[in-house]
Design an enzyme around this catalytic site. Sequence first.
Site, PDB file in Angstrom:
ATOM      1  N   LYS A  35      29.273  41.999  54.007  1.00  0.00           N
ATOM      2  CA  LYS A  35      30.814  42.077  54.270  1.00  0.00           C
ATOM      3  C   LYS A  35      30.940  43.626  54.909  1.00  0.00           C
ATOM      4  O   LYS A  35      31.938  43.382  55.811  1.00  0.00           O
ATOM      5  CB  LYS A  35      31.574  41.770  53.099  1.00  0.00           C
ATOM      6  N   THR A 120      43.039  41.995  38.380  1.00  0.00           N
ATOM      7  CA  THR A 120      43.891  41.621  37.263  1.00  0.00           C
ATOM      8  C   THR A 120      43.169  41.280  36.453  1.00  0.00           C
ATOM      9  O   THR A 120      42.177  40.610  36.368  1.00  0.00           O
ATOM     10  CB  THR A 120      44.776  40.185  37.929  1.00  0.00           C
ATOM     11  N   ARG A 150      50.167  38.990  48.700  1.00  0.00           N
ATOM     12  CA  ARG A 150      50.734  37.458  48.784  1.00  0.00           C
ATOM     13  C   ARG A 150      49.647  37.566  49.707  1.00  0.00           C
ATOM     14  O   ARG A 150      49.516  38.060  50.469  1.00  0.00           O
ATOM     15  CB  ARG A 150      51.653  36.728  48.720  1.00  0.00           C
ATOM     16  N   GLU A 151      48.674  36.535  49.914  1.00  0.00           N
ATOM     17  CA  GLU A 151      48.388  35.843  51.109  1.00  0.00           C
ATOM     18  C   GLU A 151      48.706  35.876  52.406  1.00  0.00           C
ATOM     19  O   GLU A 151      49.774  35.712  52.217  1.00  0.00           O
ATOM     20  CB  GLU A 151      46.464  34.795  50.565  1.00  0.00           C
ATOM     21  N   ASN A 211      53.221  36.221  37.570  1.00  0.00           N
ATOM     22  CA  ASN A 211      52.062  35.272  38.029  1.00  0.00           C
ATOM     23  C   ASN A 211      52.671  34.076  37.983  1.00  0.00           C
ATOM     24  O   ASN A 211      52.563  33.115  37.592  1.00  0.00           O
ATOM     25  CB  ASN A 211      50.855  35.445  38.249  1.00  0.00           C
ATOM     26  N   CYS A 263      44.789  33.208  43.162  1.00  0.00           N
ATOM     27  CA  CYS A 263      45.507  33.572  41.372  1.00  0.00           C
ATOM     28  C   CYS A 263      46.043  33.224  41.295  1.00  0.00           C
ATOM     29  O   CYS A 263      46.013  32.961  39.700  1.00  0.00           O
ATOM     30  CB  CYS A 263      46.083  34.818  42.238  1.00  0.00           C
ATOM     31  N   LYS A 266      43.874  30.201  37.981  1.00  0.00           N
ATOM     32  CA  LYS A 266      42.900  31.374  36.696  1.00  0.00           C
ATOM     33  C   LYS A 266      43.484  32.184  36.350  1.00  0.00           C
ATOM     34  O   LYS A 266      43.418  33.006  35.094  1.00  0.00           O
ATOM     35  CB  LYS A 266      42.404  32.728  38.410  1.00  0.00           C
TER      36      LYS A 266
END
Length: 435
Positions: A35, A120, A150-151, A211, A263, A266
């Site tokens: 990565k 989170t 937000r993605e 959320n 998000c 979960k």
Amino acid sequence: MRISVIGCGYLGAVHAASMAKLGHDVVAVDVDPVKIERLAAGEAPFFEPGLPEILTEAIASGRIRFTTDMAEVAGAQVHFLAVGTPQGPTGAADLTYVDAAVAALTPHLGAGEFVVGKSTVPVGTAARLAAEVEAAVPGASLVWNPEFLREGFAVQDTISPDRLVYGVPAGETGARAVALLDEVYATTLAEGTPRLVVDLPTAELVKVSANAFLATKISFINAMAEIAEVVGADVTALADAIGHDARIGRKFLNAGLGFGGGCLPKDIRAFQARANELGVPDSLAFLADVDAINLRRRDHVVELAQEILGGAVTGKRIAVLGLAFKPNSDDVRDSPALDIAARLLGHGATVAAYDPEAVVTARRLHPELEYVESATDALRDADLVLVLTEWNEFRELDPAVAASLVSNPVVIDGRNCLDRDAWTAAGFTYRGMGR
Ligand code: UDX
């Protein structure tokens, strides 16, 4: 300002590049060398609009570097903690990565420096970590600054968020943290972004309750979709009508396959697990229903497909358009679309799946599905068409062309994103969600 960002996932990579964009000198750390190598080469490890551009710009400016060596964070004034908190086996958040990151970071922390949590976490985590940091490094402190990105809009949400929340302790340490974070976010604050200073548990709760609220709103409209289906009403018209009430609002009232992603699912489970630990299980008992309504949407589509195909999907060819959990993302974590595709395959269907961005990520989780290169390839000879992610590419499909490709013109619009009249006029039997 010299800043470190620990963790280069969706949150950390975007945060690091955005901090460089805001003019800071950033070192970004991750334990995954692949990565880090890709990011250092200016390559975003996931699809996120705008990220490649700010990454390339940050690298060219020399304001960002990527490393696997935690020692390189030494000297930064602010260390953002942006590692993942996945769902553990019991539903509670798995804090392994957070704990490991703090443990790896403390040997390189100096007095006066701040660890700023963004991940989170279950409420109470920040206070525990703050005590650990203070004990390990006298003069260093930990505060919490949750993110709400937000993605698909992550860069915009990081640079120009709806609000900034600082969770800080009372007294002088808190005042120093506020001053430092105001400097980090000077550009954002100058745009007039609201900034709320709260205590640590409130900051942690702001994130999970936001959320939980969003998830509840989506499940509410999906429950209305279930009712609408029984009585022959149209949930999209209903959402438009109730959405005009400013107290309700039209956003997040799109009925369909429900929420997925890294998000919401979960976070509502971890929040319930935390409430149980805190001895207040009843307070969040309703989230079990929110979760159940959400998962029922997937069952509903699988059952609808079976019903349409005469009771069983065995041996039938199904075109699946969309695999990502939402458009403008290649994320398939807990994706309703991918789940449905895999279940149909499990029931014996031949599934031709296509997504504009998420084929690579989907293949990793479900190599057994047949992935095709285009919507056209998916549609060819299909006995049933499923639109499961509302990409613009699918909204803009010409239903007449689609009709000429399929062998049986029936479409399930899992996101209520198609023009029902146009598809019907082209000869399709159209089945929406709650309409
Ligand atoms: C979410 C929160 O929005 C964000 O603030 C938080 O920081 C992380 O979690 P994200 O997971 O990127 O962000 O996606 P979001 O846009 O919230 O969508 C979540 C899911 O809900 C998607 O699967 C989407 O398709 C679904 N959804 C959304 C609906 O089913 N109906 C809607 O009306 C809105």
